[in-house]
Every structure is written in structure tokens, then in C-alpha cells.
Write an enzyme that holds these catalytic residues in place. Structure first.
Site, PDB file in Angstrom:
ATOM      1  N   TYR A 107     -32.669 -46.506 -75.735  1.00 35.93           N
ATOM      2  CA  TYR A 107     -31.567 -47.414 -75.360  1.00 35.93           C
ATOM      3  C   TYR A 107     -30.398 -47.272 -76.344  1.00 35.93           C
ATOM      4  CZ  TYR A 107     -29.384 -51.884 -73.970  1.00 35.93           C
ATOM      5  OH  TYR A 107     -28.514 -52.865 -73.543  1.00 35.93           O
ATOM      6  N   SER A 160     -23.666 -51.696 -76.007  1.00 31.92           N
ATOM      7  CA  SER A 160     -24.452 -52.739 -76.679  1.00 31.92           C
ATOM      8  C   SER A 160     -24.220 -52.615 -78.178  1.00 31.92           C
ATOM      9  CB  SER A 160     -25.945 -52.531 -76.391  1.00 31.92           C
ATOM     10  OG  SER A 160     -26.735 -53.305 -77.286  1.00 31.92           O
ATOM     11  N   ASP A 162     -28.077 -44.981 -56.608  1.00 27.79           N
ATOM     12  CA  ASP A 162     -28.699 -44.859 -57.928  1.00 27.79           C
ATOM     13  C   ASP A 162     -27.635 -44.217 -58.822  1.00 27.79           C
ATOM     14  OD1 ASP A 162     -29.967 -43.993 -60.213  1.00 27.79           O
ATOM     15  OD2 ASP A 162     -31.808 -43.410 -59.183  1.00 27.79           O
ATOM     16  N   ASN A 189     -21.542 -50.720 -65.725  1.00 31.95           N
ATOM     17  CA  ASN A 189     -22.381 -51.822 -66.208  1.00 31.95           C
ATOM     18  C   ASN A 189     -23.873 -51.543 -66.038  1.00 31.95           C
ATOM     19  OD1 ASN A 189     -23.106 -54.841 -66.656  1.00 31.95           O
ATOM     20  ND2 ASN A 189     -23.882 -54.388 -64.598  1.00 31.95           N
ATOM     21  N   ALA A 215     -23.901 -55.006 -59.694  1.00 28.46           N
ATOM     22  CA  ALA A 215     -23.211 -56.314 -59.762  1.00 28.46           C
ATOM     23  C   ALA A 215     -23.885 -57.415 -58.952  1.00 28.46           C
ATOM     24  CB  ALA A 215     -21.764 -56.144 -59.338  1.00 28.46           C
ATOM     25  N   ILE A 232     -27.296 -61.528 -74.742  1.00 26.30           N
ATOM     26  CA  ILE A 232     -26.724 -62.257 -73.602  1.00 26.30           C
ATOM     27  C   ILE A 232     -27.869 -62.700 -72.690  1.00 26.30           C
ATOM     28  CG2 ILE A 232     -25.046 -62.160 -71.697  1.00 26.30           C
ATOM     29  CD1 ILE A 232     -23.729 -61.509 -74.422  1.00 26.30           C
TER      30      ILE A 232
HETATM   31  P1  NAP Z   1     -29.841 -56.873 -65.715  1.00 24.99           P
HETATM   32  O1  NAP Z   1     -29.720 -58.301 -65.322  1.00 24.99           O
HETATM   33  O2  NAP Z   1     -31.188 -56.281 -65.915  1.00 24.99           O
HETATM   34  O3  NAP Z   1     -28.995 -56.016 -64.669  1.00 24.99           O
HETATM   35  C1  NAP Z   1     -29.024 -54.615 -64.701  1.00 24.99           C
HETATM   36  C2  NAP Z   1     -28.097 -54.087 -63.626  1.00 24.99           C
HETATM   37  O4  NAP Z   1     -28.180 -52.647 -63.643  1.00 24.99           O
HETATM   38  C3  NAP Z   1     -28.497 -54.542 -62.237  1.00 24.99           C
HETATM   39  O5  NAP Z   1     -27.353 -54.906 -61.507  1.00 24.99           O
HETATM   40  C4  NAP Z   1     -29.145 -53.308 -61.635  1.00 24.99           C
HETATM   41  O6  NAP Z   1     -28.966 -53.201 -60.233  1.00 24.99           O
HETATM   42  C5  NAP Z   1     -28.381 -52.204 -62.320  1.00 24.99           C
HETATM   43  N1  NAP Z   1     -29.159 -50.957 -62.294  1.00 24.99           N
HETATM   44  C6  NAP Z   1     -30.336 -50.715 -62.901  1.00 24.99           C
HETATM   45  N2  NAP Z   1     -30.765 -49.477 -62.608  1.00 24.99           N
HETATM   46  C7  NAP Z   1     -29.816 -48.923 -61.815  1.00 24.99           C
HETATM   47  C8  NAP Z   1     -29.654 -47.655 -61.204  1.00 24.99           C
HETATM   48  N3  NAP Z   1     -30.570 -46.685 -61.331  1.00 24.99           N
HETATM   49  N4  NAP Z   1     -28.540 -47.437 -60.464  1.00 24.99           N
HETATM   50  C9  NAP Z   1     -27.614 -48.397 -60.320  1.00 24.99           C
HETATM   51  N5  NAP Z   1     -27.711 -49.618 -60.866  1.00 24.99           N
HETATM   52  C10 NAP Z   1     -28.799 -49.864 -61.607  1.00 24.99           C
HETATM   53  O7  NAP Z   1     -29.088 -56.583 -67.093  1.00 24.99           O
HETATM   54  P2  NAP Z   1     -27.815 -57.231 -67.790  1.00 24.99           P
HETATM   55  O8  NAP Z   1     -28.304 -57.964 -68.970  1.00 24.99           O
HETATM   56  O9  NAP Z   1     -26.938 -57.883 -66.806  1.00 24.99           O
HETATM   57  O10 NAP Z   1     -27.153 -55.880 -68.352  1.00 24.99           O
HETATM   58  C11 NAP Z   1     -25.981 -55.314 -67.815  1.00 24.99           C
HETATM   59  C12 NAP Z   1     -25.471 -54.272 -68.812  1.00 24.99           C
HETATM   60  O11 NAP Z   1     -25.195 -54.915 -70.069  1.00 24.99           O
HETATM   61  C13 NAP Z   1     -26.476 -53.171 -69.111  1.00 24.99           C
HETATM   62  O12 NAP Z   1     -25.818 -51.944 -69.256  1.00 24.99           O
HETATM   63  C14 NAP Z   1     -27.073 -53.593 -70.435  1.00 24.99           C
HETATM   64  O13 NAP Z   1     -27.568 -52.513 -71.179  1.00 24.99           O
HETATM   65  C15 NAP Z   1     -25.870 -54.243 -71.098  1.00 24.99           C
HETATM   66  N6  NAP Z   1     -26.217 -55.162 -72.177  1.00 24.99           N
HETATM   67  C16 NAP Z   1     -26.928 -56.304 -71.932  1.00 24.99           C
HETATM   68  C17 NAP Z   1     -27.242 -57.149 -72.986  1.00 24.99           C
HETATM   69  C18 NAP Z   1     -28.001 -58.441 -72.804  1.00 24.99           C
HETATM   70  O14 NAP Z   1     -28.302 -59.085 -73.822  1.00 24.99           O
HETATM   71  N7  NAP Z   1     -28.312 -58.854 -71.606  1.00 24.99           N
HETATM   72  C19 NAP Z   1     -26.833 -56.832 -74.278  1.00 24.99           C
HETATM   73  C20 NAP Z   1     -26.129 -55.654 -74.489  1.00 24.99           C
HETATM   74  C21 NAP Z   1     -25.811 -54.831 -73.430  1.00 24.99           C
HETATM   75  P3  NAP Z   1     -30.230 -53.384 -59.206  1.00 24.99           P
HETATM   76  O15 NAP Z   1     -30.877 -54.689 -59.597  1.00 24.99           O
HETATM   77  O16 NAP Z   1     -29.607 -53.409 -57.871  1.00 24.99           O
HETATM   78  O17 NAP Z   1     -31.114 -52.199 -59.437  1.00 24.99           O
END
Ligand code: NAP
Length: 248
Positions: free
Chosen positions: A156, A143, A64, A91, A13, A189
Site C-alpha cells: 500500500y 495517503s 475495474d 480515488n 464513488a 478517515i
Molecule cells: P473504501 O470505502 O474501501 O472505498 C474504496 C473505493 O475504491 C470503492 O469505491 C471501490 O469501488 C473502489 N475500488 C476498489 N477496487 C476497485 C477496482 N478494482 N476498480 C475500481 N474501483 C475500485 O475506501 P476509502 O476509505 O473511501 O478510500 C478511498 C481512497 O482513499 C483510497 O484510494 C484509499 O487508499 C484512500 N485513503 C483512505 C484513507 C482512510 O483512512 N480511509 C486514508 C488514506 C487514503 P467498488 O466498491 O465499486 O469496488
């Protein structure tokens, strides 16, 4: 849709969709425990301060999400600090895109472990508390790709489709105890995750969105607020697309 005194745990978050959800839920009065993994301390502190400004309790935990034991401890600590748990939001997620021909085993494992195994980890750790309380709302961020599939994203898409199957199954297992489980399936997004894409690919996605704009993290957060609140008390086992009409 207030969340006064609701105790919420959310993975990942400090940025993107997770941060928008945490802020929206804190604004509605929820106490927030959030995890981070690779984020630097500055990002964690900024997030904590923004959440505390709403006058709610805040706890940040370095973990993690793919690590079973560490995640279990993070949830246990949260339950102890907050005296229970009302809402669990999965998330955390990553992409490691490639055509299957070129996809490495490491990229397959990383995506499945962080996106899908993490959900098993957090739900396993929360379930006894939810059962004792006879209440709980689990919200998993998947997603639309988990519904439609997408070339170059077998790992994915499989992880997100797995989240959907998992969520529907626990909704069936836990419904009689008033524990709800739903999926939010975002489309395109604007976050760091989509910023990594080539501009031409981003434009191609946006062209296909009936609402003709990319989604904002807040669009997803509004749906999470609904699912976390008692306004969604009769909704479980559902996949709600927040995609501007992209996948019909
Ligand atoms: P983002 O900005 O890349 O953020 C990813 C988040 O996941 C970060 O807070 C990160 O925390 C955390 N994370 C990654 N690896 C981790 C691990 N090993 N353990 C714990 N936390 C971890 O991505 P976002 O776009 O906000 O995506 C958030 C969610 O929405 C994801 O599940 C993604 O698949 C989903 N989603 C996104 C989109 C889109 O278009 N953006 C579309 C569909 C679904 P740290 O930075 O602290 O590692």
C-alpha cells in the site's frame, strides 16, 4: 468555489471518500462521471439519485480501474457524453495488509495494480483531451503512508508513494499547457477501509492525531473541491495532507 459546468471523472464513488467527493463536487455544480467495480446495483442507483438531486449530469460506469483498455473506454465515453473533461480524480484504492514476510505476490500485484496502475490508465486516457483544451486538474488520492511508510503496508505504501512520484512528474510534464496535478494525502478517515481495522488499532491511530478525532470523508472532499476549482489555479505538483496534523 463553484464548479458550474465542469466535467468530472472520479474512480470509485459509491461509498467512502469517493462518494463524499462526488457529492461535494456535484453540489458545487460539476457534472459527474463515476466508476464502480464490486458495488451492487442498489449502491450505484442510490449514488446516482443523490448526485442528480443537484441538477447536474451523471454517468455511472462499471469498470475495474486496473484494466487499461476498459478504463480507456470509460474515459472516452465520458468525454464523448460530456463533450470534454476538466477534472480527473483517482480515488479507487484497496489495502491487502501483511508483514512483508507473509505477503503474497497476489496481494502485492492487486494493490499496485488497483492503486497505482489505475492512475497511469486514467491519466493516459485523459491527457490528449486536456492538452487540446489547454486545461485540466488531476487529483490523486494517496495517503500519508506514502510519505511516512507503515509497517504491514509495504504494498500500500509503495503504491501511494508511487502516486506521489507520478503526480509530481506529470505536473512537470504538463504544467506549460495549464494542466495541474496534485495529491491529497489523507490520514485516518472513517470509512469501510478503516472500519476493517481492529478497534484497538483504530484507537491507537486516533490517540496520535493532534485534532483528536478521525477525519471524515467530507474533510477530504473539501480539499478536492478546492483543487478541482479555479481557486487553486496556481497550485500544482503538491501533496496536501488532510490528516488532522497526524504526520508533521
Ligand atoms: P473504501 O470505502 O474501501 O472505498 C474504496 C473505493 O475504491 C470503492 O469505491 C471501490 O469501488 C473502489 N475500488 C476498489 N477496487 C476497485 C477496482 N478494482 N476498480 C475500481 N474501483 C475500485 O475506501 P476509502 O476509505 O473511501 O478510500 C478511498 C481512497 O482513499 C483510497 O484510494 C484509499 O487508499 C484512500 N485513503 C483512505 C484513507 C482512510 O483512512 N480511509 C486514508 C488514506 C487514503 P467498488 O466498491 O465499486 O469496488
Amino acid at each position: 468555489m463553484h464548479l458550474k459546468e465542469k466535467r468530472i471523472f472520479i474512480t470509485g464513488a459509491t461509498r467512502g471518500i469517493g462518494k463524499a467527493i462526488a457529492l461535494k463536487l456535484a453540489e458545487a455544480g460539476g457534472h459527474i462521471a463515476f466508476t464502480y467495480c464490486a458495488s451492487d446495483l442498489k449502491a450505484v442507483q442510490v449514488t446516482e439519485a443523490a448526485l442528480r438531486a443537484f441538477g447536474v449530469k451523471v454517468q455511472s460506469i462499471h469498470v475495474d480501474a486496473s484494466d487499461f483498455k476498459a478504463t480507456h473506454k470509460a474515459i472516452e465515453d465520458t468525454i464523448e457524453t460530456f463533450g470534454g473533461l476538466d477534472v480527473l480524480i483517482n480515488n479507487a484504492g484497496i489495502t491487502r495488509d501483511n508483514l512483508l514476510l507473509r505477503m503474497s505476490e497476489a496481494d502485492w500485484d492487486a494493490v499496485l495494480n488497483i492503486n497505482l496502475k489505475s492512475v497511469f490508465n486514467t491519466v493516459k486516457a485523459s491527457i490528449k483531451t486536456f492538452l487540446k483544451q489547454r486545461s485540466g486538474s488531476i487529483i490523486n488520492i494517496a495517503s500519508i503512508v506514502g510519505i511516512s511508510g507503515h509497517a504491514g503496508q509495504t504494498n500500500y505504501a509503495a503504491s501511494k508513494a508511487g502516486m506521489i512520484g507520478f503526480t509530481k512528474s506529470i505536473a512537470l510534464e504538463l504544467g506549460s499547457r495549464n494542466i495541474r496535478a496534485n495529491v491529497i494525502a489523507p490520514g485516518f478517515i472513517t470509512t469501510a477501509m478503516t472500519d476493517q481495522m481492529e478497534p484497538s488499532i483504530q484507537q491507537a491511530w486516533i490517540q496520535n492525531i493532534p485534532l483528536k478525532r478521525p477525519g471524515l470523508p467530507e474533510d477530504v472532499a473539501n480539499c478536492a473541491l478546492f483543487l478541482a476549482s479555479d481557486a487553486s489555479n496556481y497550485i500544482t505538483g503538491k501533496v496536501i495532507q488532510v490528516d488532522g496534523g497526524l504526520l508533521t
